[in-house]
Write a protein that holds these residues in place. Structure first.
Motif, mmCIF file in Angstrom:
data_model
loop_
_atom_site.group_PDB
_atom_site.id
_atom_site.type_symbol
_atom_site.label_atom_id
_atom_site.label_comp_id
_atom_site.label_asym_id
_atom_site.label_seq_id
_atom_site.Cartn_x
_atom_site.Cartn_y
_atom_site.Cartn_z
ATOM 1 N N ALA A 21 -3.726 -0.224 -1.439
ATOM 2 C CA ALA A 21 -3.825 0.891 -0.495
ATOM 3 C C ALA A 21 -4.507 0.447 0.793
ATOM 4 C CB ALA A 21 -4.585 2.047 -1.126
ATOM 5 N N SER A 22 -5.537 -0.412 0.679
ATOM 6 C CA SER A 22 -6.256 -0.869 1.870
ATOM 7 C C SER A 22 -5.361 -1.717 2.764
ATOM 8 C CB SER A 22 -7.500 -1.664 1.468
ATOM 9 O OG SER A 22 -7.157 -2.925 0.922
ATOM 10 N N PHE A 23 -4.498 -2.534 2.149
ATOM 11 C CA PHE A 23 -3.584 -3.357 2.949
ATOM 12 C C PHE A 23 -2.582 -2.480 3.700
ATOM 13 C CE2 PHE A 23 0.438 -5.688 3.412
ATOM 14 C CZ PHE A 23 -0.003 -6.725 4.232
ATOM 15 N N ILE A 24 -2.015 -1.506 2.990
ATOM 16 C CA ILE A 24 -1.045 -0.611 3.638
ATOM 17 C C ILE A 24 -1.740 0.230 4.710
ATOM 18 C CG2 ILE A 24 0.627 1.238 3.251
ATOM 19 C CD1 ILE A 24 0.985 0.197 0.415
ATOM 20 N N LYS A 25 -3.028 0.513 4.504
ATOM 21 C CA LYS A 25 -3.784 1.335 5.452
ATOM 22 C C LYS A 25 -3.854 0.682 6.824
ATOM 23 C CE LYS A 25 -5.936 5.252 5.686
ATOM 24 N NZ LYS A 25 -5.162 6.485 5.481
ATOM 25 N N ILE A 26 -3.817 -0.654 6.855
ATOM 26 C CA ILE A 26 -3.838 -1.362 8.131
ATOM 27 C C ILE A 26 -2.641 -0.959 8.985
ATOM 28 C CG2 ILE A 26 -3.753 -3.657 9.203
ATOM 29 C CD1 ILE A 26 -5.165 -4.751 6.746
ATOM 30 N N LEU A 27 -1.536 -0.611 8.318
ATOM 31 C CA LEU A 27 -0.326 -0.198 9.027
ATOM 32 C C LEU A 27 -0.366 1.274 9.432
ATOM 33 C CD1 LEU A 27 2.279 -1.935 6.680
ATOM 34 C CD2 LEU A 27 1.202 -2.870 8.737
ATOM 35 N N GLY A 28 -1.432 1.978 9.038
ATOM 36 C CA GLY A 28 -1.559 3.406 9.327
ATOM 37 C C GLY A 28 -1.384 3.792 10.778
#
Length: 550
Positions: free
Chosen positions: A283-290
């Motif tokens: 989730a933290s990795f995908i959050k970078i793309l937020g």
């Protein structure tokens, strides 16, 4: 008509899949109902975490902030990645070691039952008075606007808003109250895929609109037209000045991702520590793309509409209406509806859990069996949902929803984070220190933000106007310099609260040092790559800030 049919179809599909995925869940078991049977895998946890955080108050509000201030507001998203890593490495192992169902349960073990009850009551008050009504109101405004519900049903705008509020509230209640956590996270995971696809389509079509059909051409046009807006370091007077990143911003992120029952309950339902850590890290990795979904559309809207919108909150809906093909409106409305339901469901399910475990079982009926706890938890959830549906229409005149939500949450977020941090890092700080920490932290924040701060800002603006200052940008800077940013205030009060608790602990220590026991409910063998991958994600976040700094 095509848009409405696709909206109904996608929403029904999610409901059917959620039903069949959860029909074997033991609803009479508190573990099965509140934590999905502690069977959640990394992918399900990650998808649920991401969608729980995405709702109309974030999508519309943060893009509105980006319309005004540019890239600097990405701190609300990118820094969440670091907070998730800290939670995965430091907090989650301790939560699962104690076999927690709710965060306040730790406070009962570390301090005493009354500390747990006070904390649960604070969470529940914040949820019913602030968070649930804001989610319902903002979601209803979005859905009503996208489908033009007043015209569709031939009713007034206010009536359409109430209809949407009750529609979302009833559907969300069915998911959260009767399906338990597993139903919530399954529907979240499906909707997360749709929201990521739909959310990315908006900036893609937006860039194509300003780049003569080319995404990269649109991005080049956007960056060359307003290069100063691609600065990751916010200036004084903006929503997120760069200095706040090192003070209250990280504290807010740690509270939200590490201690907020609404969020962390997903990780508490992990089948083991390794799966929980993988879910948080993913989730933290995908959050970078937020920022692609929550910031870039607002910046595109600023260029597309030449900064001429009447309100920054109109940036996202106006851009969607302008650039998204009509045949995709129904699909996008469906995934947005899923995001609204996700936030509502997660808060409501967390509220049911807090009441059932921390209040009903602890204070009302200590001898209740698990099925009784679940039963009365559901009844409480229905009452809570009804209260939120009645309160939501009253928010229409509350002003900026995003700012309202962030500032109000500070009343309980920092005090709760303080006592959890002190609880884990010390052995002899007593229960009385935790109670004083919660009360003093809340009172000091209320006095600072809603009495002292407004008075100082008002006097500073009056003095500036009296001296001939009329430029809006100059007045905004005067306002910013009149009193510390609320994120700085949070950091100051966090430190003050810790000092208060440590002083009390020094003079009135616990008789016996606190020792955390391993309940063996969950395997707490950590994922062997969690620190390495977490470190890499942190470096990526830092690199993004360095690259875009001016």
């Amino acid at each position: 008509m095509i848009g409405i049919l696709s909206f109904v179809g996608f929403t029904a599909l999610v409901a059917i899949i959620s039903y069949y995925a959860t029909r074997k869940t033991d609803e009479k078991s508190s573990d099965g109902y509140f934590l999905g049977g502690r069977s959640l895998t990394a992918g399900v946890i990650a998808g649920s975490l991401l969608l729980t955080n995405l709702s109309t108050e974030q999508i519309v509000g943060l893009n509105g902030s980006a319309y005004t201030d540019g890239l600097s507001v990405m701190a609300w998203e990118t820094l969440a990645a670091i907070a998730m890593i800290v939670t995965a490495i430091f907090l989650l192992p301790r939560y699962l070691k104690s076999g927690l169902t709710t965060i306040p349960q730790f406070l009962a073990n570390r301090f005493d039952v009354s500390t747990k009850t006070i904390t649960s009551a604070l969470f529940l008050t914040g949820y019913v008075v602030v968070l649930l009504p804001v989610i319902l109101y903002s979601g209803s405004v979005a859905i009503s606007g996208m489908f033009d519900v007043p015209t569709l049903l031939n009713v007034s705008d206010s009536s359409a808003l109430v209809i949407c509020i009750w529609g979302i509230g009833i559907i969300g209640s069915i998911y959260a109250v009767f399906g338990g956590l597993k139903a919530v996270v399954v529907s979240d995971s499906i909707n997360a895929i749709g929201l990521l696809i739909g959310g990315i389509l908006i900036p893609v079509f937006g860039l194509m609109a300003i780049g003569d059909g080319s995404v990269f051409g649109g991005l080049e046009t956007l960056m060359s037209a307003n290069p100063e807006r691609f600065d990751s370091t916010g200036n004084p007077g903006q929503e997120v000045p760069f200095s706040t990143i090192f003070t209250g911003m990280m504290l807010v992120q740690l509270f939200y991702w590490g201690t907020n029952q609404q969020i962390i309950q997903r990780a508490l339902g992990a089948k083991n520590l390794a799966e929980g850590q993988k879910g948080l890290v993913l989730a933290s990795f995908i959050k970078i793309l937020g920022p692609l979904i929550l910031v870039l559309p607002g910046m595109i809207a600023y260029y597309y509409f030449e900064g001429g919108l009447a309100s920054s909150d109109l940036a996202y809906p106006e851009l969607v209406r302008a650039v998204l093909p009509k045949y995709l409106v129904g699909f996008f409305a469906a995934v947005l509806f899923g995001a609204i339901l996700s936030s509502f469901n997660s808060v409501l399910n967390s509220s049911v859990t807090l009441f059932g475990i921390d209040i009903y079982k602890q204070h009302i009926n200590k001898n209740a069996d698990e099925s009784t706890v679940v039963k009365y938890g559901k009844i409480f959830g229905i009452c809570l949902a009804l209260a939120a549906m009645f309160i939501a229409p009253m928010i229409e005149n509350a002003g900026s929803l995003f700012k309202y939500l962030q500032e109000i949450n500070g009343i309980y977020s920092i005090p709760i984070l303080t006592i959890i941090v002190v609880g884990y890092l010390t052995k002899r700080v007593p229960a009385i220190a935790a109670k004083i920490g919660i009360i003093s932290g809340s009172i000091m924040y209320i006095v600072s933000q809603f009495i002292i701060g407004p008075n100082k800002v008002e006097k500073a603006l009056e003095a500036a106007k009296a001296s001939g200052v009329t430029d809006p940008a100059a007045l905004k800077l005067v306002e910013a310099e009149a009193y510390p940013h609320f994120l700085h205030i949070m950091a100051i009060l966090f430190v003050v609260n810790i000092i208060i608790m440590l002083v009390i602990g020094y003079f009135f220590p616990r008789k016996e040092a606190y020792v955390q026991e391993y309940t063996e409910q969950v395997d707490i063998t950590p994922w062997k790559h969690v620190k390495l991958v977490g470190g890499l994600i942190t470096l990526i976040v830092v690199a993004i800030y360095v690259y875009f700094s001016k």
